[in-house]
Design an enzyme around this catalytic site. Sequence first.
Site, PDB file in Angstrom:
ATOM      1  N   HIS A 100       0.803  -1.228   0.000  1.00 20.49           N
ATOM      2  CA  HIS A 100       0.000   0.000   0.000  1.00 20.49           C
ATOM      3  C   HIS A 100       0.835   1.277   0.000  1.00 20.49           C
ATOM      4  O   HIS A 100       0.268   2.370   0.060  1.00 20.49           O
ATOM      5  CB  HIS A 100      -0.932   0.030   1.225  1.00 20.49           C
ATOM      6  CG  HIS A 100      -1.931  -1.086   1.224  1.00 20.49           C
ATOM      7  ND1 HIS A 100      -1.761  -2.225   1.981  1.00 20.49           N
ATOM      8  CD2 HIS A 100      -3.107  -1.245   0.559  1.00 20.49           C
ATOM      9  CE1 HIS A 100      -2.788  -3.042   1.802  1.00 20.49           C
ATOM     10  NE2 HIS A 100      -3.623  -2.481   0.940  1.00 20.49           N
ATOM     11  N   HIS A 204      33.469 -37.065  15.249  1.00 21.88           N
ATOM     12  CA  HIS A 204      33.018 -37.514  13.937  1.00 21.88           C
ATOM     13  C   HIS A 204      34.033 -37.273  12.832  1.00 21.88           C
ATOM     14  O   HIS A 204      33.905 -37.840  11.737  1.00 21.88           O
ATOM     15  CB  HIS A 204      31.710 -36.796  13.564  1.00 21.88           C
ATOM     16  CG  HIS A 204      31.897 -35.405  13.055  1.00 21.88           C
ATOM     17  ND1 HIS A 204      32.292 -34.361  13.851  1.00 21.88           N
ATOM     18  CD2 HIS A 204      31.749 -34.878  11.798  1.00 21.88           C
ATOM     19  CE1 HIS A 204      32.379 -33.255  13.124  1.00 21.88           C
ATOM     20  NE2 HIS A 204      32.056 -33.536  11.886  1.00 21.88           N
ATOM     21  N   HIS A 209      34.365 -37.746   7.769  1.00 22.51           N
ATOM     22  CA  HIS A 209      35.106 -37.025   6.730  1.00 22.51           C
ATOM     23  C   HIS A 209      36.336 -37.789   6.247  1.00 22.51           C
ATOM     24  O   HIS A 209      37.282 -37.187   5.731  1.00 22.51           O
ATOM     25  CB  HIS A 209      35.537 -35.660   7.257  1.00 22.51           C
ATOM     26  CG  HIS A 209      34.394 -34.786   7.686  1.00 22.51           C
ATOM     27  ND1 HIS A 209      33.404 -34.380   6.825  1.00 22.51           N
ATOM     28  CD2 HIS A 209      34.092 -34.244   8.901  1.00 22.51           C
ATOM     29  CE1 HIS A 209      32.541 -33.615   7.486  1.00 22.51           C
ATOM     30  NE2 HIS A 209      32.928 -33.539   8.742  1.00 22.51           N
ATOM     31  N   ASP A 358      28.485 -33.600   6.430  1.00 18.62           N
ATOM     32  CA  ASP A 358      27.806 -33.221   7.670  1.00 18.62           C
ATOM     33  C   ASP A 358      26.296 -33.193   7.502  1.00 18.62           C
ATOM     34  O   ASP A 358      25.549 -33.659   8.369  1.00 18.62           O
ATOM     35  CB  ASP A 358      28.293 -31.849   8.142  1.00 18.62           C
ATOM     36  CG  ASP A 358      29.670 -31.901   8.772  1.00 18.62           C
ATOM     37  OD1 ASP A 358      30.028 -32.953   9.328  1.00 18.62           O
ATOM     38  OD2 ASP A 358      30.389 -30.885   8.713  1.00 18.62           O
TER      39      ASP A 358
END
Length: 452
Positions: A100, A204, A209, A358
Amino acid sequence: MKPLIDVQQGLQSARIYHDRDVFETEMERIFARCWLFLTHESAIPNPGDFVTARMGQDEVIVVRQKDRSIKAFLNACRHRGARVCPVEAGNARSFVCNYHGWSYGADGALNSVPFEKELYKGRLDKSTHGLREVAGVSSYHGFVYGCFDPAAPSLTDYLGESRWYLDIWMEANGGVELLGPPSRSMVHCNWKAPSENFVGDAYHVGWTHAAALKAGGGFLAPMSGNAGLPPEGAGVQVTTRYGHGLGVLYDTNPGSHDMPLAQDIVAWQAKKRPAIEKAYGALRARYYGSHINGSVFPNNTYLWGSNLFKVWQPHGPDRTECFTWAIVEKDMPQDLKQRIADSMHRTFGVAGYWEADDNDNMESESQLSRGYMTRQGFMNAQMGIGGDREDPELPGVVGESAIGETSYRGYFRFYQETMNAATWADMDPADSTWKQELTQAGSGLPAAATVA
């Protein structure tokens, strides 16, 4: 209903990854009252410069003011709630709603309304219809955070003991900047899955990886395939009052996965370390040359050494938007900055090969919690429990291992505290019992075995 977090046993309910009621409580208790990362000052250097950002599920405009202060406003017109800024960044004197035509100044004030005199006949109070302002906006070494809750502690107090560690890379080296615009991707996971990973999961790296480590090389390559644990004393885990935490792997900066670049960064750091050691001490100078993974609670993560800075913005219990910048030192040559950014995006950008590894894990652990039986269970973060302690040299609570889950436990300890608290007044910053919760955890578990 079973509790979501068991600090003493090092357990977290699987419900936290998918439950809609849990998610809505997080929006109220965490994202509506914790400090959230907005931008870096280098992205908005001039008056009128702006970026759009997210605070939980709310979209905000972050604007540099004429007096060089920074303000943030909900990106929603006060008329019917339509977006007033449709672009991610730029410079503007005003923001005009496409619906508007209501027009707002860079200071958030409602300046003009089409046919105001004819249609509103003096009954519209423009002074009460400015853009809704974020209660607090503050900068720490150029990193700009916002908070909706005026009762929250200051940003400096909220960062608390984690500042000792953040200062090592944010300020001790002469300062850093974020290279943008950020890359953006949508991950089908809960926002906590990546946030907890960065706060303390070195476990991890060698397994998840393995192929990336072999292919890319770099200082972390010997971890590939879990060939062996880092030796004793190779690093630490740390957690602090408001859930911020980190893990340090000593003397492996850069974790860059491009060996020629890694060697150039080592040479660059060697020139700066004597001055850092003189000003900040030998231990912090060592941290400058180490790899640090960390999170600022709730959803802001970083890797110093792999040179990335991320925010995980929740779009729902199982949809999270990832924003990624490259971290570079301000006084680096432009060529070195660009090489760092290119290397970071190859590994942790939208198509990064570490990022893909990941994201597979983040998505599976989040989506499997949809299952009725799966979400009745608990997840385990007991690694190193019973060995967390206070250290005379290191702020916070420390776990004496490069691989452990001290930071996980501290992150979810505060998660539980803020989810249960009605207001900030219920979370006394002077309360030291949080350290006892962590250092005394694990007492009901089997005694630790002696390793020959």
